[in-house]
Design an enzyme around this catalytic site. Structure first.
Site, PDB file in Angstrom:
ATOM      1  N   GLU A   1     -18.554  11.871 -26.832  1.00 10.66           N
ATOM      2  CA  GLU A   1     -17.523  11.580 -25.834  1.00 10.66           C
ATOM      3  C   GLU A   1     -18.101  11.601 -24.419  1.00 10.66           C
ATOM      4  O   GLU A   1     -17.553  10.984 -23.510  1.00 10.66           O
ATOM      5  CB  GLU A   1     -16.379  12.610 -25.957  1.00 10.66           C
ATOM      6  CG  GLU A   1     -15.024  11.939 -26.141  1.00 10.66           C
ATOM      7  CD  GLU A   1     -13.875  12.888 -26.434  1.00 10.66           C
ATOM      8  OE1 GLU A   1     -13.055  12.521 -27.272  1.00 10.66           O
ATOM      9  OE2 GLU A   1     -13.784  13.975 -25.846  1.00 10.66           O
TER      10      GLU A   1
ATOM     11  N   HIS B   1     -30.330  14.346 -50.413  1.00 13.00           N
ATOM     12  CA  HIS B   1     -30.005  13.621 -51.647  1.00 13.00           C
ATOM     13  C   HIS B   1     -28.963  12.549 -51.395  1.00 13.00           C
ATOM     14  O   HIS B   1     -28.339  12.046 -52.327  1.00 13.00           O
ATOM     15  CB  HIS B   1     -29.538  14.605 -52.719  1.00 13.00           C
ATOM     16  CG  HIS B   1     -30.624  15.574 -53.077  1.00 13.00           C
ATOM     17  ND1 HIS B   1     -31.406  15.439 -54.199  1.00 13.00           N
ATOM     18  CD2 HIS B   1     -31.107  16.651 -52.405  1.00 13.00           C
ATOM     19  CE1 HIS B   1     -32.298  16.419 -54.221  1.00 13.00           C
ATOM     20  NE2 HIS B   1     -32.147  17.164 -53.149  1.00 13.00           N
TER      21      HIS B   1
ATOM     22  N   LYS C   1      -4.541   5.137 -28.673  1.00 13.42           N
ATOM     23  CA  LYS C   1      -3.248   5.785 -28.419  1.00 13.42           C
ATOM     24  C   LYS C   1      -2.231   4.747 -27.974  1.00 13.42           C
ATOM     25  O   LYS C   1      -1.098   4.738 -28.439  1.00 13.42           O
ATOM     26  CB  LYS C   1      -3.373   6.833 -27.298  1.00 13.42           C
ATOM     27  CG  LYS C   1      -4.095   8.084 -27.687  1.00 13.42           C
ATOM     28  CD  LYS C   1      -3.989   9.101 -26.558  1.00 13.42           C
ATOM     29  CE  LYS C   1      -4.998  10.201 -26.718  1.00 13.42           C
ATOM     30  NZ  LYS C   1      -5.172  11.011 -25.519  1.00 13.42           N
TER      31      LYS C   1
HETATM   32  O1  PA5 Z   1     -13.019  16.607 -24.783  1.00 15.86           O
HETATM   33  C1  PA5 Z   1     -11.889  16.215 -24.567  1.00 15.86           C
HETATM   34  O2  PA5 Z   1     -11.401  16.227 -23.427  1.00 15.86           O
HETATM   35  C2  PA5 Z   1     -10.997  15.741 -25.689  1.00 15.86           C
HETATM   36  O3  PA5 Z   1     -11.672  15.678 -26.904  1.00 15.86           O
HETATM   37  C3  PA5 Z   1      -9.803  16.663 -25.836  1.00 15.86           C
HETATM   38  O4  PA5 Z   1     -10.239  17.954 -26.128  1.00 15.86           O
HETATM   39  C4  PA5 Z   1      -8.867  16.163 -26.928  1.00 15.86           C
HETATM   40  O5  PA5 Z   1      -8.504  14.835 -26.711  1.00 15.86           O
HETATM   41  C5  PA5 Z   1      -7.605  17.023 -26.967  1.00 15.86           C
HETATM   42  O6  PA5 Z   1      -6.939  16.977 -25.737  1.00 15.86           O
HETATM   43  P1  PA5 Z   1      -5.841  18.030 -25.347  1.00 15.86           P
HETATM   44  O7  PA5 Z   1      -6.458  19.363 -25.300  1.00 15.86           O
HETATM   45  O8  PA5 Z   1      -5.354  17.581 -23.996  1.00 15.86           O
HETATM   46  O9  PA5 Z   1      -4.752  17.953 -26.387  1.00 15.86           O
END
Ligand code: PA5
Length: 446
Positions: A286, A307, A421
């Site tokens: 990310e 494996h 989303k």
């Molecule tokens: O690293 C990030 O910001 C994301 O992976 C969030 O942790 C994830 O989308 C969850 O978001 P939230 O804590 O707002 O529900």
């Protein structure tokens, strides 16, 4: 002790001079991070977190964990992405991948809200039947659909079982200090709330209440985790490529990327590390994967995956390098006895600990894979305990931030996460998405 970089198995793939050539860029990235002048500089709260955390809230986390341990057989942790992976990784690594089945005096811990699969939730609900449960719902934005939906279901269950008043004793929220639907609900219902600091993004939040509350409920020592992270903060703040193992790792992976590698395969020889690899993949994927750039983070657990994917690593497309986490000492060992009959022909392995066999598998694999043209970075960890976990978390977080800056991306945003989303909301008929809905349905039915 802390995680250490070993570049020995890069010989023939990467010269020391190539890493050295990045010295100026590493210094630049270091300054951007420490002077808060780089992209995403609103999200650097994690850099000093091991020293600058809220000590009052930390004590409250310990007290809440003790209460949950006392009155619950099951803790359901609701969250997705950075709001769940760190806690799950820590519990599997520090306690066990079999944690829920072990004989113990702490509650079973299950994770929900990290998918929208109804079977998963139904099975979890049936596990909870007849047991005393508590909930820890974690969402920084307080609006994420997956955890919000799971929370609706478990809140209903808990209110039915204990009443509104009783539910208040068993629901713990970890969210933003002021914003979001979850925060509003907590204020309205009077749930105990823990804060995710504004300047700490989801995937950098394991050392806040996000990770610490479930980890403490599992019986791990969160003080020792913070001490380990602090040791890393101190040791890895030196702006000298020769003396900073975290920067050596960031530089080496960046050099390999520039030389055409497109995938980093995180390897361990310990199944309890598997969820740590999932946490790592989210952290790096990310953070780096944007603007059409970045290494694709993947992971394997050996010897299991020797494996399966081992074949590809040895002889498939030459697109990857491996980063092998070498845990020097297992939490437990097992002595292999000699068998008088030697029917299975395994007496050549006897009279030694099983960890020696695993070590030879590690050595043999590194040599086989490098021989097959796959560069190997080795990251050495002396042993598994809370201190080392805290150190490792900070090491990877910093390596990730420095890697993002070397790549020229903002390591702290995730704009790409919004696309699915938007489509999902439109297809489900969420108000405000009417025009997108028609266009998407035309595509699906066309
Ligand atoms: O690293 C990030 O910001 C994301 O992976 C969030 O942790 C994830 O989308 C969850 O978001 P939230 O804590 O707002 O529900």
């Amino acid at each position: 002790m802390g995680m250490k970089y070993n570049g020995k198995y890069l010989k023939g793939f990467l010269g020391a001079h190539e890493i050295k050539a990045l010295e100026g860029q590493i210094k630049d990235a270091h300054e951007k991070l420490h002077n808060k002048t780089g992209l995403g500089n609103d999200f650097l709260g994690w850099v000093n977190l091991p020293t600058d955390y809220n000590k009052f809230e930390f004590e409250r986390i310990k007290r809440a964990a003790a209460r949950i341990q006392k009155n619950s057989q099951v803790l359901i942790v609701i969250g997705i992405g950075g709001s769940y992976l760190g806690a799950r990784a820590a519990i599997e690594l520090l306690r066990s991948p079999f944690y829920n089945n072990l004989k113990k005096d702490t509650p079973e811990i299950y994770f929900a809200g990290n998918n929208i699969n109804p079977t998963y939730l139904c099975e979890l609900l049936s596990i909870c039947e007849g047991k005393d449960i508590s909930l820890n719902v974690i969402s920084k934005s307080g609006t994420t659909t997956e955890p919000a939906l799971a929370f609706r279901i478990f809140r209903e269950l808990i209110e039915k079982k204990y009443g509104k008043e009783g539910a208040r004793e068993r629901i713990f929220c970890t969210t933003d200090a002021a914003r979001g639907t979850l925060k509003e609900l907590c204020n309205r219902e009077g749930y105990e709330t823990f804060v995710i600091p504004d300047d700490v993004g989801g995937r950098f939040s394991v050392l806040t209440a996000v990770g610490l509350l479930p980890i403490a409920v599992a019986g791990a020592d969160i003080e020792a985790i913070m001490n380990g992270a602090k040791a890393a903060q101190d040791e890895l703040s030196v702006c000298d490529l020769d003396r900073n193992d975290c920067y050596k790792y960031a530089a080496a992976r960046n050099c390999l990327y520039r030389k055409g590698k497109s995938m980093e395969l995180l390897v361990s020889f310990d199944p309890s590390f598997t969820m740590m690899s999932e946490w790592f993949k989210q952290l790096f994927g990310e953070s780096e994967g944007k603007d059409n750039k970045g290494l694709f983070p993947a992971s394997v657990t050996f010897s299991t995956d020797l494996h399966s994917l081992g074949q590809f690593v040895q002889e498939g497309s030459r697109l990857m390098f491996e980063t092998v986490v070498d845990i020097k000492k297992p939490k437990q060992d097992l002595f292999i006895n000699e068998d008088a009959e030697n029917f299975d022909g395994l007496n050549f392995l006897s009279n030694q600990n099983m960890s020696i066999v695993n070590r030879k598998a590690f050595e043999g694999t590194v040599l086989a894979h490098t021989g097959g043209g796959v560069p190997n970075i080795v990251l050495e960890v002396p042993e598994i305990n809370e201190h080392e976990f805290g150190y490792m978390v900070y090491f990877f977080e910093k390596a990730c931030a420095i890697s993002g800056y070397l790549l020229g991306v903002n390591p702290f945003d995730q704009p790409g996460v919004e696309s699915y989303k938007k489509n999902m909301f439109a297809l489900l008929g969420k108000p405000g998405y009417e025009s997108e809905k028609a266009a998407l349905e035309a595509q699906i039915n066309g």
